[in-house]
Design an enzyme around this catalytic site. Sequence first.
Site, short mmCIF file in Angstrom:
data_model
loop_
_atom_site.label_atom_id
_atom_site.label_comp_id
_atom_site.label_asym_id
_atom_site.label_seq_id
_atom_site.Cartn_x
_atom_site.Cartn_y
_atom_site.Cartn_z
N ARG A 1 -17.26 11.47 -33.70
CA ARG A 1 -16.73 12.72 -33.15
C ARG A 1 -17.47 13.85 -33.85
O ARG A 1 -16.99 14.42 -34.83
CB ARG A 1 -15.21 12.81 -33.39
CG ARG A 1 -14.41 11.80 -32.58
CD ARG A 1 -14.16 12.26 -31.16
NE ARG A 1 -14.58 11.31 -30.16
CZ ARG A 1 -14.46 11.52 -28.83
NH1 ARG A 1 -13.98 12.63 -28.38
NH2 ARG A 1 -14.84 10.64 -27.97
N PHE B 1 -23.38 10.25 -25.50
CA PHE B 1 -22.81 9.39 -26.55
C PHE B 1 -22.39 8.01 -26.02
O PHE B 1 -22.33 7.06 -26.76
CB PHE B 1 -21.62 10.06 -27.24
CG PHE B 1 -20.50 10.46 -26.31
CD1 PHE B 1 -20.52 11.66 -25.65
CD2 PHE B 1 -19.42 9.61 -26.12
CE1 PHE B 1 -19.49 12.03 -24.80
CE2 PHE B 1 -18.38 9.96 -25.28
CZ PHE B 1 -18.42 11.18 -24.61
N TYR C 1 0.85 -1.21 0.00
CA TYR C 1 0.00 0.00 0.00
C TYR C 1 0.88 1.25 0.00
O TYR C 1 0.65 2.18 -0.76
CB TYR C 1 -0.89 -0.02 1.25
CG TYR C 1 -1.94 1.08 1.23
CD1 TYR C 1 -3.19 0.83 0.67
CD2 TYR C 1 -1.68 2.33 1.76
CE1 TYR C 1 -4.16 1.83 0.63
CE2 TYR C 1 -2.64 3.32 1.73
CZ TYR C 1 -3.88 3.07 1.18
OH TYR C 1 -4.83 4.05 1.14
N PHE D 1 -10.71 19.01 -24.45
CA PHE D 1 -11.07 17.59 -24.53
C PHE D 1 -12.32 17.41 -23.67
O PHE D 1 -12.52 18.16 -22.71
CB PHE D 1 -9.91 16.68 -24.08
CG PHE D 1 -10.27 15.24 -24.28
CD1 PHE D 1 -10.38 14.73 -25.56
CD2 PHE D 1 -10.55 14.41 -23.21
CE1 PHE D 1 -10.78 13.40 -25.77
CE2 PHE D 1 -10.93 13.09 -23.41
CZ PHE D 1 -11.05 12.59 -24.69
N THR D 2 -13.15 16.42 -24.02
CA THR D 2 -14.46 16.28 -23.35
C THR D 2 -14.34 16.25 -21.82
O THR D 2 -15.03 17.00 -21.12
CB THR D 2 -15.17 14.98 -23.82
OG1 THR D 2 -14.23 13.91 -23.76
CG2 THR D 2 -15.71 15.11 -25.22
N LYS E 1 -2.75 6.09 -22.70
CA LYS E 1 -2.24 6.44 -24.04
C LYS E 1 -0.71 6.51 -23.98
O LYS E 1 -0.02 5.66 -24.52
CB LYS E 1 -2.83 7.77 -24.50
CG LYS E 1 -4.32 7.70 -24.79
CD LYS E 1 -4.88 9.09 -25.08
CE LYS E 1 -6.38 9.06 -25.26
NZ LYS E 1 -6.83 8.69 -26.60
N ASP F 1 -1.34 18.84 -21.24
CA ASP F 1 -1.96 17.52 -21.29
C ASP F 1 -1.12 16.70 -22.28
O ASP F 1 -1.19 16.91 -23.50
CB ASP F 1 -3.42 17.63 -21.77
CG ASP F 1 -4.11 16.26 -21.87
OD1 ASP F 1 -3.41 15.23 -21.91
OD2 ASP F 1 -5.35 16.24 -21.92
N1 F0G Z 1 -6.80 14.08 -22.35
C1 F0G Z 1 -6.80 13.64 -23.60
C2 F0G Z 1 -6.14 14.44 -24.66
C3 F0G Z 1 -7.42 12.42 -23.92
O1 F0G Z 1 -7.42 11.99 -25.17
C4 F0G Z 1 -8.04 11.68 -22.88
C5 F0G Z 1 -8.75 10.42 -23.17
C6 F0G Z 1 -8.00 12.19 -21.58
C7 F0G Z 1 -7.37 13.39 -21.34
C8 F0G Z 1 -8.64 11.46 -20.44
O2 F0G Z 1 -7.85 10.38 -20.10
O3 F0G Z 1 -9.37 8.42 -20.49
O4 F0G Z 1 -7.32 8.21 -19.07
O5 F0G Z 1 -9.27 9.47 -18.27
N2 F0G Z 1 -9.09 10.04 -24.33
C9 F0G Z 1 -9.73 8.77 -24.66
C10 F0G Z 1 -10.03 8.67 -26.13
C11 F0G Z 1 -10.91 8.47 -23.82
O6 F0G Z 1 -10.66 7.69 -26.54
O7 F0G Z 1 -9.61 9.53 -26.92
P1 F0G Z 1 -8.49 9.05 -19.44
#
Ligand code: F0G
Length: 482
Positions: A389, A455, A81, A133-134, A266, A223
Amino acid sequence: MFNNVTFFKGESFPLEMHKVRIVQKLSLIPVEERLRAIREAGFNTFLLKNRDVFLDMLTDSGVNAMSDRQLAAMMTADDSYAGSMSFDRLKTTASDIFNKEYVLPVHQGRAAENILAEAYVKPGNVVPMNYHFTTTKAHIGLRRGKVVELYNDSALRLQSEEPFKGNMDISRLEKLLAKEKGNIPFVRVEAGTNLIGGQPWSLSNLKETGKLCRAANIPLVLDASLLADNLYFIKTREDNEKDKSIREIIKSISDEIDIIYFSARKLGCARGGLILTNDPKVNEVLMGLVPLYEGFLTYGGMSVREIEAIAVGLEETLDFDMIRHGPEFINFMARELVNRGVPVVTPAGGLGCHLDAKRFLPQIPAEEFIAGALGAAVFIAGGVRGMERGTLSEERNEDGSEHICDVEMLRLALPRRVFTMSQVKYTVDRLQWLYENRDIVGGLKWIYEPKVLRFFNGRLNSVTDWPEKLAKKFRSDFGDSL
Ligand code: F0G
């Protein structure tokens, strides 16, 4: 210079600098079954069962191929831990590569965004960025902050020659910093800008952004989730940088940045995330939030196995052969599609090949979800799963009307080192067939629309029986073929 392999007869295609040692069996179900599966999924590719999918091009998140060295490292993970030596190893590696002293763990990218927003965003604040980003926007919005996008004109032009569509518009940033003085908690730049087609910024643009932020005394946040692709484009498209090593380019980037965060789903080809900084005060603030939301400071919600895999994955990101693979395969796919007249986003970016849905299906009105319909049609045509998208991925306007997106894209992600050349060629073939039969494809309408992030779980129906007609045409053109 890049150790390129050229071919005797002048052909040009990317060559894998790895071999496959573990495989997963795939199956391709007949077109009638694909039609049934997409209907059952409410024409939403997120709701397809993976057993019905032949090539899963939904995302690169958490599904990049791992290396033998990553798998080996996972076996030596130190499970505890507190005080895990695995985290120590990741911390040392990440700190060395990014040239930042403090390293905090989080369970994935959006968790880092949650912590940053919780720490710094107050109601009414403005957060400038090259593009949203979303999940980033959602976390800032939750704290009643506002995202302001400062992209260049070229960013949303789907076909262009501009090599760095992800660049920040420097003069707009300068004006905004002056106008919103005292109201900007940080400026954010996103590497390999996801929602405009995986498009990079140049190091020179980042340096100008950094200079303005320093002068205004505002932290610059990176990011770095899609940094691997952005590094490739800096090295291959930016003249001043082509003789630098990847490590040197990362160092130059890091010199401009106060806080780096990323999704290790990623970057690093595993599952997790990190936040890095050199500022002890920033570290102290963020450190207070990690145990609250993520877990103790030596795991942050990640499994120790993943922590080991990220450490090795980050080291491997310094290898140009590793980071070139994705963008070069994507470029190949985009080039083959362009040669067949199929409309795609150009120049090709990172992450995936992006189809220009409005030009692909001009007959569909925007309210009937052009890119969503294309996603369903691509699945029927080839068992290939992409991600919408466009308008479907947006939230409704405050007055309840549809927020029609400027850009309608279908993203066909190529997770790193996962698909072979012949699988890419198969996809190109089915896309060409679909393009030649595009008149058959019609729109979609809601049957169940969730209020938040619709979505993911929303369900739709076709406005006519166009999916049946498409499947029938496939059968008559391809006979017994899958
Ligand atoms: N920032 C970027 C540029 C991303 O593409 C993503 C995730 C995140 C933050 C969030 O990271 O998923 O580890 O919480 N992109 C994925 C996609 C979901 O399918 O493009 P996460």
